[in-house]
Design a protein around this motif. Sequence first.
Motif, PDB file in Angstrom:
ATOM      1  N   ALA A 138       0.814  -1.218   0.000  1.00 53.86           N
ATOM      2  CA  ALA A 138       0.000   0.000   0.000  1.00 53.86           C
ATOM      3  C   ALA A 138       0.846   1.266   0.000  1.00 53.86           C
ATOM      4  CB  ALA A 138      -0.918   0.010   1.225  1.00 53.86           C
ATOM      5  N   LEU A 139       2.165   1.144   0.094  1.00 53.27           N
ATOM      6  CA  LEU A 139       3.015   2.329   0.221  1.00 53.27           C
ATOM      7  C   LEU A 139       2.892   3.313  -0.953  1.00 53.27           C
ATOM      8  CD1 LEU A 139       6.269   0.848   1.809  1.00 53.27           C
ATOM      9  CD2 LEU A 139       4.400   2.078   2.928  1.00 53.27           C
ATOM     10  N   PRO A 140       2.855   2.838  -2.211  1.00 55.87           N
ATOM     11  CA  PRO A 140       2.701   3.811  -3.300  1.00 55.87           C
ATOM     12  C   PRO A 140       1.420   4.638  -3.185  1.00 55.87           C
ATOM     13  CG  PRO A 140       3.443   1.703  -4.149  1.00 55.87           C
ATOM     14  CD  PRO A 140       3.076   1.480  -2.724  1.00 55.87           C
ATOM     15  N   ARG A 141       0.295   4.014  -2.809  1.00 53.38           N
ATOM     16  CA  ARG A 141      -0.957   4.756  -2.639  1.00 53.38           C
ATOM     17  C   ARG A 141      -0.848   5.747  -1.477  1.00 53.38           C
ATOM     18  NH1 ARG A 141      -6.420   3.170  -3.655  1.00 53.38           N
ATOM     19  NH2 ARG A 141      -5.572   1.733  -5.187  1.00 53.38           N
ATOM     20  N   MET A 142      -0.193   5.337  -0.391  1.00 55.81           N
ATOM     21  CA  MET A 142       0.018   6.239   0.741  1.00 55.81           C
ATOM     22  C   MET A 142       0.859   7.446   0.336  1.00 55.81           C
ATOM     23  SD  MET A 142       0.891   3.618   3.857  1.00 55.81           S
ATOM     24  CE  MET A 142      -0.300   2.420   4.461  1.00 55.81           C
ATOM     25  N   ALA A 179      -3.688  -9.968   1.187  1.00 58.10           N
ATOM     26  CA  ALA A 179      -4.764  -9.089   1.643  1.00 58.10           C
ATOM     27  C   ALA A 179      -4.413  -7.630   1.428  1.00 58.10           C
ATOM     28  CB  ALA A 179      -5.054  -9.352   3.123  1.00 58.10           C
ATOM     29  N   GLY A 180      -3.154  -7.274   1.660  1.00 55.71           N
ATOM     30  CA  GLY A 180      -2.753  -5.891   1.433  1.00 55.71           C
ATOM     31  C   GLY A 180      -2.923  -5.473  -0.017  1.00 55.71           C
ATOM     32  N   GLY A 181      -2.525  -6.375  -0.935  1.00 54.41           N
ATOM     33  CA  GLY A 181      -2.693  -6.068  -2.346  1.00 54.41           C
ATOM     34  C   GLY A 181      -4.147  -5.957  -2.758  1.00 54.41           C
ATOM     35  N   MET A 182      -4.995  -6.870  -2.284  1.00 58.02           N
ATOM     36  CA  MET A 182      -6.403  -6.860  -2.669  1.00 58.02           C
ATOM     37  C   MET A 182      -7.152  -5.663  -2.091  1.00 58.02           C
ATOM     38  SD  MET A 182      -7.468 -10.891  -2.398  1.00 58.02           S
ATOM     39  CE  MET A 182      -9.154 -10.490  -2.870  1.00 58.02           C
ATOM     40  N   GLN A 241      -6.556   2.970   3.412  1.00 55.00           N
ATOM     41  CA  GLN A 241      -7.245   2.945   4.705  1.00 55.00           C
ATOM     42  C   GLN A 241      -7.992   1.633   4.921  1.00 55.00           C
ATOM     43  OE1 GLN A 241      -7.445   5.464   2.513  1.00 55.00           O
ATOM     44  NE2 GLN A 241      -7.296   7.456   3.542  1.00 55.00           N
ATOM     45  N   GLY A 242      -8.399   0.982   3.811  1.00 53.76           N
ATOM     46  CA  GLY A 242      -9.141  -0.264   3.919  1.00 53.76           C
ATOM     47  C   GLY A 242      -8.373  -1.376   4.609  1.00 53.76           C
ATOM     48  N   ILE A 243      -7.028  -1.351   4.531  1.00 55.72           N
ATOM     49  CA  ILE A 243      -6.257  -2.409   5.180  1.00 55.72           C
ATOM     50  C   ILE A 243      -6.346  -2.299   6.699  1.00 55.72           C
ATOM     51  CG2 ILE A 243      -4.689  -2.587   3.224  1.00 55.72           C
ATOM     52  CD1 ILE A 243      -2.597  -1.103   4.808  1.00 55.72           C
TER      53      ILE A 243
END
Length: 475
Positions: A49-53, A170-173, A181-183
């Motif tokens: 999720a780091l790139p989206r963050m 799960a992190g990728g999905m 934030q969904g994670i």
Amino acid sequence: MDAHLAGRPPRTSALPHNSPSARGRWLPLVAACLGTFLLLVYATIVTVALPRMAGELHAGFGALQGVIDVYTLALAGLLLGMGSLGDVLGRKRLYVLGLAVFTAATLACALAGNVQLLIAARAVQGIAGAAMFATLVPLIGLAYTGRDRARAFAVWGAVAGAAAGIGNVAGGMLTQLLSWQGIFYGALPVCAVALWLAAKVPADHARGAARIDWPGIATFSLAATGVTFGFIRGGEAGWGAGSTLLGFGFGAVMLLAFAVVERAADRPMVPLGLFRTPAFNGLLLASGAYYLGAFAFLPVLSLWLQNGAGLSSFATSLVITVQPVAFFATSALAGGALHRMPARWSVGGGTLLVAAGDLLLLLLEPGASWPVLLPGLLVTGVGAGLVSPVLPALAMASAEPAHSGVAAAAANSARQLGLAWGIALLGTVFHRCVPGTGVGAPAGAYAAGLDAVFLVAGAVAAFGGAVAWLVCGRE
């Protein structure tokens, strides 16, 4: 618990809640596994999720590294101190408190409006995770005996192995389908169920707050945190950087202070006599070595899979998941038998098998594709699956019952420290051959970098496995 039950005559009526024959006898195991699943999933779930963050929080690379590192830093640095607190205050009490704080911190992560708040919430998550991790293993040991204990630790080890793979997927999905934030939001219902289950687990007996070794807890936690920070900074800023040397120096001073404090204490957090036992030291060395050898190369391997082999983040997570699947299957199928095996075979042999898997990964050559990794990932997963189920029981057996929690926490602390230090060390080895992020690097540079990583990981695992084979119990 067992002595209390043994003193009662057989009845035909309902048995006590914590009886091995009671309907809810596996409830403590379910509660412990769910807590383990949560805290280990959140060691890996944020990576993809780091790139989206970065885009939404306007965060630089250093801040993004902090989102990952601060969790590992808190978890590894405070684990042993939390084990001591659990021995004194009561394991269930500290576990439930840690789980409640973990839940609140997870919500705070989801609500964070900037990267600084996210890092702070992740730090609290790591502190709470240390309280959970240090106490749930002794709770399993207190709840079960004999074959049930062997089965319980086998299941726990399998869940621990599965958590890493599920965290990646799960992190990728969740990031792809929802948002970063969904994670965190997705964990809240699981946390609620875990709290409900934990409240139903029979309580253990505390030894009284007057016995807390606060100086020992403080000095060791600062020592572990300082050295871990030094390894993390060494991987990021270089081994000669001022911040790296400061971390190592501070950690060394605090470790010396810890030894002095414990030697002078009437009731030390850790009986120093434990470290005069070759088998216990071999167990700690193998704990760190097998975890480093099996898992510390995964971040740089993920980098090659995406930038070198051209896989998506989700496809990358599926390839890596081969390893935790092998881990899970081995722990689940062989866990009970491993507890009847001499430690030199399970711990020493399993760690040596991890080293063999690292060497199989050297099959990766310029122009090779991802299937060439599968044998090495499978073997490292099997090797780790042989070691993981027996570590808690062996550590607890090496100490008096009053110190069983801190002994188990020492083994888990060595495991987490091995991972944290290994990620930094292997990252440095890789980036000496493949500068920057690796994007656009020639295939030969990638292959050379990964070969160096696998050789170092294999050497560490081989050394740890050989020592464990020589000094751990042969009975």
